[in-house]
Structures are given as C-alpha cells and as structure tokens.
Scaffold this motif. Structure first.
Motif, PDB file in Angstrom:
ATOM      1  N   GLU A 126       0.839  -1.209   0.000  1.00 45.62           N
ATOM      2  CA  GLU A 126       0.000   0.000   0.000  1.00 45.62           C
ATOM      3  C   GLU A 126       0.871   1.256   0.000  1.00 45.62           C
ATOM      4  OE1 GLU A 126      -3.059   0.308   2.929  1.00 45.62           O
ATOM      5  OE2 GLU A 126      -4.076  -1.524   2.264  1.00 45.62           O
ATOM      6  N   GLN A 127       1.895   1.248   0.861  1.00 46.48           N
ATOM      7  CA  GLN A 127       2.745   2.442   0.972  1.00 46.48           C
ATOM      8  C   GLN A 127       3.525   2.676  -0.320  1.00 46.48           C
ATOM      9  OE1 GLN A 127       2.492   4.498   3.674  1.00 46.48           O
ATOM     10  NE2 GLN A 127       3.505   5.832   2.198  1.00 46.48           N
ATOM     11  N   LEU A 128       4.091   1.622  -0.892  1.00 45.34           N
ATOM     12  CA  LEU A 128       4.889   1.772  -2.116  1.00 45.34           C
ATOM     13  C   LEU A 128       4.033   2.269  -3.282  1.00 45.34           C
ATOM     14  CD1 LEU A 128       7.095  -1.450  -1.796  1.00 45.34           C
ATOM     15  CD2 LEU A 128       7.896   0.929  -1.654  1.00 45.34           C
ATOM     16  N   VAL A 129       2.803   1.769  -3.360  1.00 44.84           N
ATOM     17  CA  VAL A 129       1.932   2.179  -4.465  1.00 44.84           C
ATOM     18  C   VAL A 129       1.467   3.625  -4.276  1.00 44.84           C
ATOM     19  CG1 VAL A 129      -0.330   1.761  -5.512  1.00 44.84           C
ATOM     20  CG2 VAL A 129       1.210  -0.149  -5.082  1.00 44.84           C
ATOM     21  N   ARG A 130       1.109   3.984  -3.052  1.00 45.56           N
ATOM     22  CA  ARG A 130       0.742   5.388  -2.776  1.00 45.56           C
ATOM     23  C   ARG A 130       1.893   6.316  -3.165  1.00 45.56           C
ATOM     24  NH1 ARG A 130      -3.681   6.270   0.956  1.00 45.56           N
ATOM     25  NH2 ARG A 130      -4.010   4.433   2.249  1.00 45.56           N
ATOM     26  N   ASP A 131       3.111   5.974  -2.732  1.00 46.76           N
ATOM     27  CA  ASP A 131       4.269   6.808  -3.033  1.00 46.76           C
ATOM     28  C   ASP A 131       4.478   6.917  -4.540  1.00 46.76           C
ATOM     29  OD1 ASP A 131       4.661   7.086  -0.350  1.00 46.76           O
ATOM     30  OD2 ASP A 131       6.364   5.695  -0.214  1.00 46.76           O
ATOM     31  N   PHE A 132       4.338   5.802  -5.226  1.00 43.46           N
ATOM     32  CA  PHE A 132       4.542   5.793  -6.677  1.00 43.46           C
ATOM     33  C   PHE A 132       3.583   6.762  -7.370  1.00 43.46           C
ATOM     34  CE2 PHE A 132       3.163   3.954 -10.800  1.00 43.46           C
ATOM     35  CZ  PHE A 132       4.351   4.084 -11.510  1.00 43.46           C
ATOM     36  N   TYR A 133       2.309   6.673  -7.031  1.00 43.34           N
ATOM     37  CA  TYR A 133       1.340   7.572  -7.673  1.00 43.34           C
ATOM     38  C   TYR A 133       1.558   9.021  -7.237  1.00 43.34           C
ATOM     39  CZ  TYR A 133      -1.568   3.676  -9.443  1.00 43.34           C
ATOM     40  OH  TYR A 133      -2.050   2.569 -10.105  1.00 43.34           O
ATOM     41  N   ASP A 134       1.918   9.211  -5.957  1.00 41.97           N
ATOM     42  CA  ASP A 134       2.044  10.580  -5.447  1.00 41.97           C
ATOM     43  C   ASP A 134       3.270  11.309  -6.002  1.00 41.97           C
ATOM     44  OD1 ASP A 134      -0.235  10.322  -4.038  1.00 41.97           O
ATOM     45  OD2 ASP A 134       0.723  10.016  -2.080  1.00 41.97           O
ATOM     46  N   GLN A 135       4.254  10.544  -6.485  1.00 31.90           N
ATOM     47  CA  GLN A 135       5.484  11.192  -6.954  1.00 31.90           C
ATOM     48  C   GLN A 135       5.344  11.805  -8.331  1.00 31.90           C
ATOM     49  OE1 GLN A 135       8.234   8.009  -6.444  1.00 31.90           O
ATOM     50  NE2 GLN A 135       8.310   8.291  -4.224  1.00 31.90           N
ATOM     51  N   SER A 136       4.186  11.749  -8.914  1.00 36.39           N
ATOM     52  CA  SER A 136       4.026  12.310 -10.240  1.00 36.39           C
ATOM     53  C   SER A 136       2.658  12.962 -10.359  1.00 36.39           C
ATOM     54  CB  SER A 136       4.183  11.215 -11.291  1.00 36.39           C
ATOM     55  OG  SER A 136       4.225  11.796 -12.553  1.00 36.39           O
ATOM     56  N   ASN A 137       2.556  13.958 -11.236  1.00 34.47           N
ATOM     57  CA  ASN A 137       1.313  14.725 -11.319  1.00 34.47           C
ATOM     58  C   ASN A 137       0.403  14.320 -12.460  1.00 34.47           C
ATOM     59  OD1 ASN A 137       2.364  16.338  -9.315  1.00 34.47           O
ATOM     60  ND2 ASN A 137       3.412  17.651 -10.796  1.00 34.47           N
ATOM     61  N   GLU A 138       0.925  13.528 -13.387  1.00 35.18           N
ATOM     62  CA  GLU A 138       0.092  13.280 -14.569  1.00 35.18           C
ATOM     63  C   GLU A 138      -1.192  12.595 -14.147  1.00 35.18           C
ATOM     64  OE1 GLU A 138       2.127   9.538 -14.054  1.00 35.18           O
ATOM     65  OE2 GLU A 138       2.713  11.617 -13.944  1.00 35.18           O
ATOM     66  N   SER A 139      -2.247  12.874 -14.912  1.00 31.98           N
ATOM     67  CA  SER A 139      -3.581  12.550 -14.410  1.00 31.98           C
ATOM     68  C   SER A 139      -3.927  11.081 -14.555  1.00 31.98           C
ATOM     69  CB  SER A 139      -4.616  13.395 -15.139  1.00 31.98           C
ATOM     70  OG  SER A 139      -4.499  13.169 -16.528  1.00 31.98           O
ATOM     71  N   GLU A 140      -3.415  10.395 -15.561  1.00 32.40           N
ATOM     72  CA  GLU A 140      -3.903   9.030 -15.782  1.00 32.40           C
ATOM     73  C   GLU A 140      -3.143   8.020 -14.921  1.00 32.40           C
ATOM     74  OE1 GLU A 140      -4.400   7.889 -19.865  1.00 32.40           O
ATOM     75  OE2 GLU A 140      -5.557   6.123 -19.300  1.00 32.40           O
ATOM     76  N   ARG A 141      -3.899   7.372 -14.051  1.00 31.93           N
ATOM     77  CA  ARG A 141      -3.343   6.342 -13.171  1.00 31.93           C
ATOM     78  C   ARG A 141      -4.052   5.032 -13.473  1.00 31.93           C
ATOM     79  NH1 ARG A 141      -3.213   8.987  -7.124  1.00 31.93           N
ATOM     80  NH2 ARG A 141      -1.678  10.619  -7.570  1.00 31.93           N
ATOM     81  N   LEU A 142      -3.268   4.011 -13.717  1.00 37.06           N
ATOM     82  CA  LEU A 142      -3.850   2.703 -14.033  1.00 37.06           C
ATOM     83  C   LEU A 142      -3.254   1.640 -13.129  1.00 37.06           C
ATOM     84  CD1 LEU A 142      -3.605   2.987 -17.901  1.00 37.06           C
ATOM     85  CD2 LEU A 142      -5.745   2.704 -16.658  1.00 37.06           C
TER      86      LEU A 142
END
Ligand code: ZN
Length: 335
Positions: A126-142
C-alpha cells in the motif's frame, strides 16, 4: 543485468539498487517491487501486479519477460511503471498464500488480522503504491492486477471491476479508455463488484483514484510449463500500454458486462451447494433454481437468469461461498 523474477524468488537484492539504460532509469524498491521510469516524458503512471496469489504463475512470467525486455533496452518505455510480484514467499512455495490470502488484506484490513508476513506485505505494498502515484502529477493512473483461476470458465478471460461509490468522487464510474483497452486485449467479460473489499484493485481505485481492474486470465501451470500463447492477447495489450505503440487487433465480439446480484454466504458447516462444485464459472441458472442450503436457509435464483462465479463450499463459515451475477448493459459502466 539482473533477472528480476529469479532475484525475487531467491530473496536476494540486486548489487545496485538503481540504474539506467538509454531509455529508462529503474529503482529496486523492495523484494518483488521495481519502478521503471522513462528518461524523457511520459503521460501515465501504470502499476502492473502479479503473484498476489503465489501459485498463479503465467502472469508472473509475462511480467518477468516484459521487465527483462525493458531492462535490456528491447522495448521503449513510455509510461512510469511499477511492477509488483505480490507474494514472493508464496511464489517460492507454489502456494496461493502462506497464512492469509493477501488479496483480502488491502485498504487497511491487514490490521484486523494477527500479524504475519502477509499482513506486513499488504501494508508495505500500500505504501509503495501510494508513493509511486504521489510522486508524479500526470492525471492518468492505471492498475491491472493479473491472476489466473483453477476453475474452468465459460469466459476464458474476464475482469473484476472494483466497487466505486459514485457519490464520493462524482466521476464517471469506469474509464472508457480502460474498457476499450481491456476489450482489445482479449477480455471477454467484466464483473462489477457491488461492495468494498480487501482486494488490491479496490485499494488502488478507492485510495489512489486509479482506474483499476483484477484480471482473470485463464488457467495456470507450474513455472515454466505455461502455454504463454494462451496469454498472447493480454501480453500484446500490456506491451501496447507501456510502449504507446498500438498493435492490438480489432475485437469482434462485444464485451459482456455482469454485476453481482447476490452472495452465497456460508453461515455454518451445514452449507451445501446444490450443484456440482466443478461447474464452470459463468454457468447459467434460471429463476427459482435452488443454489445452496445452509440449515434452514436456502439460496435461490431471484432474477430470471443468474450466472455463478467462484463457487467454493469449503471456505470457512462467515465467508462467501460463491457469487451470483446478472447481465447488465455496457452503458451501466459509465454511471
Ligand atoms: Zn488470484
């Protein structure tokens, strides 16, 4: 260059924890977790996971091959990518899980269980995935979480869409772009969940606002014995997704959409299914058919037609012993 799968199975760490080639830089974040980022420009953050159930080998091999091609510069990465082998200890043992099914433990549910390797892994992922998404601003997350089933199925490949509470975000329920990609990647049917759950894909949808789906991709064999041709379309789909080069054929059949209409909940040890446990997923039943009995309780088909998914009478009391589905129009995916 290291072999990510072999390294994960051995429990070793790479000598260097990061590196790069002409196209990308990579970072080894934990056992079975590798981040890859293009050197120049990207427009999506994509999480691909397999091995959340340790014995579901074929998708693990697909992701291992994909990572190898990327690290060796054979493919050009166009998205930020996090590749996850979910449960390395269970993968080593060839088991679905060791103590607790990892795919019940996400969204903080790990805290409700006695601490073990799997509760710790859920918290770490959970923590690694949150960090991964949070480290970038682009809108599309899959996020696509890749699985295989033991049971035969009338739909060889299907997706389980996490429940979305439309009231919370006011966004369209599911992304058309994701649905198109699933369709062209050989997914024959989708099942919309009707309640929150402890799955990895529900976590990334609900807590990371990713478009996510659990994919059931057919039957798996032990490592090295998989017929990867059976997985050719989804493999092409994944390559298209991360390289931005569309090589997917046009899908002929429309995708079928189902939603969960009732759960067959096992209350006591008296629970019995009224059909052979070996029935295929998506076997159809008609109004009034008796599905199961549990002491005084009986479960019957309530709609004119219902389809069964994941029947399993041998779960512990208190857990669900199967799901019943109804077909719904494709448009119901979009709110
Ligand atoms: Zn699985």
């Amino acid at each position: 260059m290291f072999d990510f799968l072999q390294m994960t199975l051995s429990g070793r760490e790479p000598q260097e924890h990061s590196g790069s080639n002409f196209n990308l830089r990579w970072r080894w974040l934990a056992q079975g977790v590798l981040e890859l980022e293009p050197l120049h420009g990207y427009w999506k953050s994509v999480v691909l996971s397999a091995g959340i159930h340790g014995n579901e080998t074929a998708p693990i091999e697909l992701l291992a091959a994909l990572v190898s091609d990327l690290l060796h510069g054979k493919r050009r990465l166009q998205v930020r990518l996090l590749v996850i082998f979910g449960n390395p200890a269970a993968m080593v043992n060839g088991e679905r899980y060791n103590q607790i099914d990892l795919n019940r433990l996400f969204s903080g549910r790990y805290a409700q269980f006695p601490a073990c390797a799997e509760t710790a892994r859920a918290e770490q992922l959970e923590q690694l995935v949150r960090d991964f998404y949070d480290q970038s601003n682009e809108s599309e997350r899959l996020h696509f979480d890749l699985h295989t089933a033991i049971r035969e199925s009338h739909h060889q490949r299907f997706g389980l869409l996490p429940y979305i509470d439309n009231g919370v975000y006011g966004r369209p329920l599911y992304s058309r772009r994701m649905l198109d990609w699933l369709h062209h990647s050989g997914i024959e049917a989708l099942v919309i969940n009707q309640a929150p759950s402890g799955t990895f894909s529900y976590f990334t949808s609900q807590h990371c606002q990713a478009d996510s789906c659990t994919l059931e991709l057919g039957k798996a064999q032990p490592f090295g014995q998989n017929d990867l041709n059976q997985f050719a379309l989804i493999n092409q789909g994944l390559i298209s997704l991360i390289t931005g080069i569309n090589m997917l054929p046009h899908a002929a059949e429309p995708i079928k959409v189902y939603r969960v209409t009732q759960e067959l909940k096992k209350i006591s040890e008296q629970f019995q299914l009224n059909f052979p446990e070996s029935v295929k997923n998506f076997t159809r039943f008609s109004a009034g058919d008796l599905l199961a009995r549990d002491g005084e309780i009986s479960y019957q088909v309530q709609q004119s037609e219902e389809w069964v998914l994941f029947p399993n009478a041998s779960v512990r009391p208190g857990l669900r012993a199967g799901l019943m589905l109804v077909q719904v129009p494709t448009d119901s995916l979009f709110g």
